[in-house]
Motif scaffolding. Structure first.
Motif, PDB file in Angstrom:
ATOM      1  N   THR A 190      38.251  48.702  63.655  1.00  0.00           N
ATOM      2  CA  THR A 190      38.754  47.695  64.592  1.00  0.00           C
ATOM      3  C   THR A 190      38.794  46.349  63.898  1.00  0.00           C
ATOM      4  N   SER A 191      39.676  45.479  64.369  1.00  0.00           N
ATOM      5  CA  SER A 191      39.759  44.137  63.805  1.00  0.00           C
ATOM      6  C   SER A 191      38.671  43.251  64.400  1.00  0.00           C
ATOM      7  N   GLY A 192      38.500  42.068  63.820  1.00  0.00           N
ATOM      8  CA  GLY A 192      37.521  41.121  64.343  1.00  0.00           C
ATOM      9  C   GLY A 192      36.248  41.054  63.522  1.00  0.00           C
ATOM     10  N   GLU A 193      35.428  40.053  63.848  1.00  0.00           N
ATOM     11  CA  GLU A 193      34.193  39.808  63.100  1.00  0.00           C
ATOM     12  C   GLU A 193      33.202  40.965  63.201  1.00  0.00           C
ATOM     13  N   TYR A 238      37.386  41.975  48.803  1.00  0.00           N
ATOM     14  CA  TYR A 238      36.926  42.183  50.170  1.00  0.00           C
ATOM     15  C   TYR A 238      37.517  41.131  51.097  1.00  0.00           C
ATOM     16  N   THR A 239      38.133  41.590  52.188  1.00  0.00           N
ATOM     17  CA  THR A 239      38.643  40.702  53.234  1.00  0.00           C
ATOM     18  C   THR A 239      37.717  40.801  54.432  1.00  0.00           C
ATOM     19  N   LYS A 240      37.136  39.688  54.841  1.00  0.00           N
ATOM     20  CA  LYS A 240      36.224  39.701  55.977  1.00  0.00           C
ATOM     21  C   LYS A 240      36.995  39.838  57.287  1.00  0.00           C
ATOM     22  N   GLY A 241      36.381  40.543  58.234  1.00  0.00           N
ATOM     23  CA  GLY A 241      36.964  40.633  59.567  1.00  0.00           C
ATOM     24  C   GLY A 241      36.903  39.274  60.244  1.00  0.00           C
ATOM     25  N   ALA A 248      38.362  43.872  58.548  1.00  0.00           N
ATOM     26  CA  ALA A 248      37.589  43.920  57.301  1.00  0.00           C
ATOM     27  C   ALA A 248      38.148  45.019  56.402  1.00  0.00           C
ATOM     28  N   TYR A 249      38.402  44.678  55.146  1.00  0.00           N
ATOM     29  CA  TYR A 249      39.081  45.619  54.241  1.00  0.00           C
ATOM     30  C   TYR A 249      38.539  45.458  52.825  1.00  0.00           C
ATOM     31  N   SER A 270      29.039  38.995  52.285  1.00  0.00           N
ATOM     32  CA  SER A 270      28.913  37.733  53.019  1.00  0.00           C
ATOM     33  C   SER A 270      30.041  36.764  52.709  1.00  0.00           C
ATOM     34  N   ALA A 271      30.850  37.094  51.715  1.00  0.00           N
ATOM     35  CA  ALA A 271      31.943  36.208  51.318  1.00  0.00           C
ATOM     36  C   ALA A 271      33.239  36.989  51.258  1.00  0.00           C
ATOM     37  N   GLU A 272      34.334  36.261  51.238  1.00  0.00           N
ATOM     38  CA  GLU A 272      35.640  36.894  51.172  1.00  0.00           C
ATOM     39  C   GLU A 272      36.276  36.625  49.817  1.00  0.00           C
ATOM     40  N   SER A 273      36.836  37.668  49.214  1.00  0.00           N
ATOM     41  CA  SER A 273      37.532  37.490  47.946  1.00  0.00           C
ATOM     42  C   SER A 273      38.809  36.693  48.190  1.00  0.00           C
ATOM     43  N   THR A 274      38.987  35.643  47.444  1.00  0.00           N
ATOM     44  CA  THR A 274      40.193  34.826  47.600  1.00  0.00           C
ATOM     45  C   THR A 274      40.933  34.756  46.273  1.00  0.00           C
ATOM     46  N   GLY A 275      42.236  34.574  46.361  1.00  0.00           N
ATOM     47  CA  GLY A 275      43.037  34.464  45.158  1.00  0.00           C
ATOM     48  C   GLY A 275      43.273  35.800  44.479  1.00  0.00           C
ATOM     49  N   LYS A 276      43.986  35.762  43.369  1.00  0.00           N
ATOM     50  CA  LYS A 276      44.321  36.962  42.614  1.00  0.00           C
ATOM     51  C   LYS A 276      43.416  37.084  41.398  1.00  0.00           C
ATOM     52  N   SER A 277      43.285  38.309  40.915  1.00  0.00           N
ATOM     53  CA  SER A 277      42.456  38.540  39.740  1.00  0.00           C
ATOM     54  C   SER A 277      43.126  39.569  38.845  1.00  0.00           C
TER      55      SER A 277
END
Length: 252
Positions: A125-128, A170-173, A59-60, A155-162
């Motif tokens: 740590t990595s993972g959900e 936000y990148t979900k674990g 998660a980042y 609750s959601a992951e940022s996708t694509g470029k902006s």
């Protein structure tokens, strides 16, 4: 000479006197860019199939560029990571280091790039289970978080470029997922220890692709072990023979 003999004993003889030294095994994979394998003592000879469905993610949060800290009104934020929850009251006088310390106390890695004017936050740590949240209880608080560049939907992951520099991403674990012989395995990391083999997933396999995993006796390894032992043994014996049969030193 004593040192060389001791090294020979510890490096080869101590292990070669056991039968395990002659039952070494090795594992080959048909696609080494998708997975690497370490063969353990309990590995069983045979051919298996493997698919890498997905890799583990950490998660980042890449924060957006801070707009103006002077416009930040008083607010309370809650930072949550796993079972840890930390609350911080923020106003225009709150320092960057105080915000960072709160995130770290909540079990996160956090830093601030003064040149870019952005926060960078990640799970340890990595993972959900590493997914985290940074929230505020009201609309004005959410507006202030956006000014700080740390407003996002956990609750959601940022996708694509902006092109919006103020937007946080936000990148979900995510847990890694593989299929070995059709059976599903998941782990918070990309490393799986299964029946004597240690699999490290490196990249997802293409749709329909199957990686062949072949475990067999490491005859080359056994041969090299014996060959290297004899080479080093002969070297020591030759040196001992040379010294033992050296010419007399008449000066003594």
């Amino acid at each position: 000479l004593n040192t060389k003999l001791k090294n020979l004993q510890s490096k080869y003889i101590a292990n070669m006197r056991f039968s395990d030294a002659y039952s070494k095994k090795t594992t080959k994979v048909s696609n080494s860019s998708a997975v690497s394998v370490i063969t353990g003592e309990g590995a069983v000879n045979g051919v298996q199939t493997l698919e890498v469905s997905r890799l583990a993610k950490t998660a980042y949060l890449t924060g957006g560029k801070i707009q103006s800290s002077k416009e930040v009104t008083a607010l309370t934020i809650t930072v949550g990571a796993g079972d840890k929850q930390k609350t911080l009251n923020i106003d225009k006088n709150t320092s960057i280091s105080t915000v960072l310390n709160t995130m770290k106390e909540a079990g996160l890695n956090a830093s601030y790039d003064a040149g870019q004017k952005r926060f960078f936050v990640s799970a340890k740590t990595s993972g959900e289970d590493g997914n985290f949240s940074i929230t505020s209880g009201d609309a004005s608080g959410q507006k202030a978080l956006k000014m700080l560049g740390i407003s996002y939907d956990a609750s959601a992951e940022s996708t694509g470029k902006s092109d919006d520099e103020a937007a946080a991403h936000y990148t979900k674990g995510q847990n890694a997922e593989i299929y070995l012989n059709g059976a599903k395995f998941t782990d918070s990391t990309n490393v799986f220890e299964i029946n004597g083999l240690t699999f490290t997933a490196l990249s997802a396999t293409a749709p329909g692709e199957t990686v062949t995993v072949t475990t067999e006796q490491d005859t080359d390894g056994i041969y090299d072990m014996v060959k290297n032992f004899l080479k080093e043994y002969n070297s020591v014996i030759n040196e001992m023979d040379k010294l033992y049969n050296a010419d007399s030193a008449k000066g003594y």
